[in-house]
Design a protein around this motif. Sequence first.
Motif, PDB file in Angstrom:
ATOM      1  N   TRP A  43       6.438  -0.563   7.330  1.00 41.19           N
ATOM      2  CA  TRP A  43       5.538  -1.278   6.427  1.00 41.19           C
ATOM      3  C   TRP A  43       4.139  -1.297   7.017  1.00 41.19           C
ATOM      4  CZ3 TRP A  43       3.115  -5.525   8.569  1.00 41.19           C
ATOM      5  CH2 TRP A  43       3.684  -6.003   9.763  1.00 41.19           C
ATOM      6  N   GLN A  44       3.179  -1.634   6.192  1.00 41.32           N
ATOM      7  CA  GLN A  44       1.802  -1.812   6.650  1.00 41.32           C
ATOM      8  C   GLN A  44       1.038  -2.659   5.638  1.00 41.32           C
ATOM      9  OE1 GLN A  44      -0.507   1.861   6.681  1.00 41.32           O
ATOM     10  NE2 GLN A  44       0.909   2.768   5.186  1.00 41.32           N
ATOM     11  N   THR A  45       0.099  -3.440   6.163  1.00 40.31           N
ATOM     12  CA  THR A  45      -0.822  -4.157   5.294  1.00 40.31           C
ATOM     13  C   THR A  45      -2.077  -3.319   5.127  1.00 40.31           C
ATOM     14  OG1 THR A  45      -1.928  -5.303   7.133  1.00 40.31           O
ATOM     15  CG2 THR A  45       0.054  -6.352   6.198  1.00 40.31           C
ATOM     16  N   ASP A  46      -2.951  -3.734   4.217  1.00 37.57           N
ATOM     17  CA  ASP A  46      -4.227  -3.038   4.141  1.00 37.57           C
ATOM     18  C   ASP A  46      -5.175  -3.646   5.172  1.00 37.57           C
ATOM     19  OD1 ASP A  46      -5.049  -5.432   3.085  1.00 37.57           O
ATOM     20  OD2 ASP A  46      -5.541  -4.664   1.103  1.00 37.57           O
ATOM     21  N   ALA A  47      -6.339  -3.033   5.336  1.00 35.04           N
ATOM     22  CA  ALA A  47      -7.268  -3.450   6.382  1.00 35.04           C
ATOM     23  C   ALA A  47      -8.344  -4.396   5.871  1.00 35.04           C
ATOM     24  CB  ALA A  47      -7.929  -2.223   7.015  1.00 35.04           C
ATOM     25  N   ALA A  48      -8.266  -4.787   4.609  1.00 40.12           N
ATOM     26  CA  ALA A  48      -9.303  -5.674   4.060  1.00 40.12           C
ATOM     27  C   ALA A  48      -9.154  -7.075   4.653  1.00 40.12           C
ATOM     28  CB  ALA A  48      -9.181  -5.735   2.544  1.00 40.12           C
ATOM     29  N   PRO A  49     -10.272  -7.789   4.856  1.00 33.90           N
ATOM     30  CA  PRO A  49     -10.219  -9.155   5.405  1.00 33.90           C
ATOM     31  C   PRO A  49      -9.753 -10.165   4.358  1.00 33.90           C
ATOM     32  CG  PRO A  49     -12.491  -8.563   4.926  1.00 33.90           C
ATOM     33  CD  PRO A  49     -11.651  -7.327   4.640  1.00 33.90           C
ATOM     34  N   SER A  50      -8.516 -10.004   3.891  1.00 26.80           N
ATOM     35  CA  SER A  50      -8.036 -10.795   2.752  1.00 26.80           C
ATOM     36  C   SER A  50      -7.698 -12.235   3.130  1.00 26.80           C
ATOM     37  CB  SER A  50      -6.814 -10.121   2.132  1.00 26.80           C
ATOM     38  OG  SER A  50      -5.835  -9.853   3.117  1.00 26.80           O
ATOM     39  N   GLY A 100       1.353  -3.482  10.983  1.00 21.36           N
ATOM     40  CA  GLY A 100       2.384  -2.610  10.445  1.00 21.36           C
ATOM     41  C   GLY A 100       3.462  -2.295  11.461  1.00 21.36           C
ATOM     42  N   ALA A 101       4.472  -1.586  10.994  1.00 17.53           N
ATOM     43  CA  ALA A 101       5.551  -1.098  11.843  1.00 17.53           C
ATOM     44  C   ALA A 101       5.924   0.291  11.350  1.00 17.53           C
ATOM     45  CB  ALA A 101       6.760  -2.029  11.794  1.00 17.53           C
ATOM     46  N   GLY A 102       6.206   1.202  12.282  1.00 17.31           N
ATOM     47  CA  GLY A 102       6.491   2.571  11.897  1.00 17.31           C
ATOM     48  C   GLY A 102       5.233   3.282  11.428  1.00 17.31           C
ATOM     49  N   ARG A 103       5.421   4.401  10.733  1.00 15.70           N
ATOM     50  CA  ARG A 103       4.278   5.194  10.267  1.00 15.70           C
ATOM     51  C   ARG A 103       4.404   5.433   8.772  1.00 15.70           C
ATOM     52  NH1 ARG A 103       0.783   3.828  13.680  1.00 15.70           N
ATOM     53  NH2 ARG A 103       1.558   4.066  15.818  1.00 15.70           N
ATOM     54  N   ASP A 104       3.275   5.326   8.081  1.00  9.61           N
ATOM     55  CA  ASP A 104       3.225   5.577   6.636  1.00  9.61           C
ATOM     56  C   ASP A 104       4.228   4.713   5.884  1.00  9.61           C
ATOM     57  OD1 ASP A 104       1.297   7.590   7.044  1.00  9.61           O
ATOM     58  OD2 ASP A 104       2.877   9.029   7.533  1.00  9.61           O
ATOM     59  N   GLY A 105       4.307   3.448   6.309  1.00 15.34           N
ATOM     60  CA  GLY A 105       5.251   2.533   5.690  1.00 15.34           C
ATOM     61  C   GLY A 105       4.769   2.005   4.354  1.00 15.34           C
ATOM     62  N   THR A 106       5.639   1.248   3.707  1.00 18.80           N
ATOM     63  CA  THR A 106       5.323   0.655   2.416  1.00 18.80           C
ATOM     64  C   THR A 106       4.164  -0.324   2.550  1.00 18.80           C
ATOM     65  OG1 THR A 106       7.640   0.820   1.760  1.00 18.80           O
ATOM     66  CG2 THR A 106       6.254  -0.703   0.505  1.00 18.80           C
ATOM     67  N   LEU A 107       3.237  -0.262   1.626  1.00 15.73           N
ATOM     68  CA  LEU A 107       2.113  -1.189   1.635  1.00 15.73           C
ATOM     69  C   LEU A 107       2.571  -2.552   1.124  1.00 15.73           C
ATOM     70  CD1 LEU A 107      -0.973  -1.658   2.010  1.00 15.73           C
ATOM     71  CD2 LEU A 107      -1.238  -1.014  -0.400  1.00 15.73           C
ATOM     72  N   VAL A 108       2.356  -3.587   1.925  1.00 16.64           N
ATOM     73  CA  VAL A 108       2.688  -4.951   1.509  1.00 16.64           C
ATOM     74  C   VAL A 108       1.406  -5.788   1.549  1.00 16.64           C
ATOM     75  CG1 VAL A 108       5.090  -4.839   2.249  1.00 16.64           C
ATOM     76  CG2 VAL A 108       3.358  -5.604   3.873  1.00 16.64           C
ATOM     77  N   LEU A 109       1.299  -6.690   0.590  1.00 16.20           N
ATOM     78  CA  LEU A 109       0.085  -7.507   0.461  1.00 16.20           C
ATOM     79  C   LEU A 109       0.489  -8.980   0.393  1.00 16.20           C
ATOM     80  CD1 LEU A 109      -1.679  -5.323  -2.258  1.00 16.20           C
ATOM     81  CD2 LEU A 109      -2.174  -5.344   0.192  1.00 16.20           C
ATOM     82  N   PRO A 110       0.808  -9.578   1.540  1.00 16.43           N
ATOM     83  CA  PRO A 110       1.298 -10.965   1.523  1.00 16.43           C
ATOM     84  C   PRO A 110       0.307 -11.965   0.949  1.00 16.43           C
ATOM     85  CG  PRO A 110       0.830 -10.227   3.770  1.00 16.43           C
ATOM     86  CD  PRO A 110       0.778  -9.020   2.900  1.00 16.43           C
TER      87      PRO A 110
END
Length: 375
Positions: A43-50, A100-110
């Motif tokens: 998985w991975q989050t985006d890099a925006a300062p959300s 994130g964890a792993g590579r090219d993981g699912t984008l999650v937006l908590p």
Amino acid sequence: MREALSENPDAAGVARDDVLSALLSTIRLSGSLQFCFMPTGDWQTDAAPSLANLSAKASGTMPFHIVVAGRCWLKVEDKESELEAGDVLVFPFGTGHQLGAGRDGTLVLPTRDLPQKPWREIPVLRYGDETQGVRLLCGYLQWDGLSFAPLRQSLPSLIHVRTRATNDGDWLRATIRQMVEEVDRPRAGGVSMLTRLTEIIFIEILRHQIMMAEPRSVGWLAALADPALSRCLSLIHDDPKRDWSLEQLAAASGMSRSALADRFQTMLSTSPIRYIRDWRLYLASVALAISGQPIAAIAYDAGYATEAAFNRAFSRAFATPPAAWRATASKRASSLPRRSLEGRGGCSAWRQHRCKEQRRGVSFEASPYGLRASG
């Protein structure tokens, strides 16, 4: 030297703590948000300062992450580092970052999946179907202390404390365990308790930054680790209304006037007298925001003979006249959200939020541990 400061607090150490205590008693946390984030798999989050954008205030919002279990990576401006259980991250200026964890993981937006505040329990957002993953406590702190320039200028863009690698990490880890207990076993007052525990961790992180200051480092936190400067700053913060002279401060610090002035300039890029002026103006900004004192009375407390002189000095320091500063603070306070998921309309609001998330593939399940989202 660093071990002596932490294990054998002498007079200089007490003065250092007094300065930090004076600052924290004047500048308390004005708000915070906490939630539990539990992704599995890649998985991975985006890099925006959300996270910072969730706050109603444009400044002074500091996102944080606490790794409770598992491992993941952190990427800030293309620089990647590994995180493990016990790591605490604070971003004083809301710097954009990616987890994130792993590579090219699912984008999650908590941050997008959170229900509307206020909450009866801390939300728990769960992603993925695997049994092993990472668990983080996330959120932000709202701290007006960042408006005090010497402190703001001394903070890095990222504070990363590895509690497993520090001598005093046991205390921090115990506090983190208590935070997890409040999330996993909700009780009356749990949300308020979690806010207080978050504040305690923040104070401990500031203390950690002071203890870890290198001998030749500069800035406000490093100045607190300097025995002579900490004594001088303690005097100023203990009695900011006093008409201090350079001679008095130098004598109390055990230095000559020129040596004290040079040390201030080197460590804080200012003079002792200018520091006093800036601290008084900061205290005035706090009084304008939280009290109904007349501006003339605040001006007098800040050491100004006339309101006009105070208006000019305040406008130079904060780029805003005192009256406008007060009006903005009042408007900001009145605009804080007052809607609740409890009581009238609460259940309907929660159902609407849940249905909206289900339509885009994020589902929530009932849980004794709070609200959970999976997707």
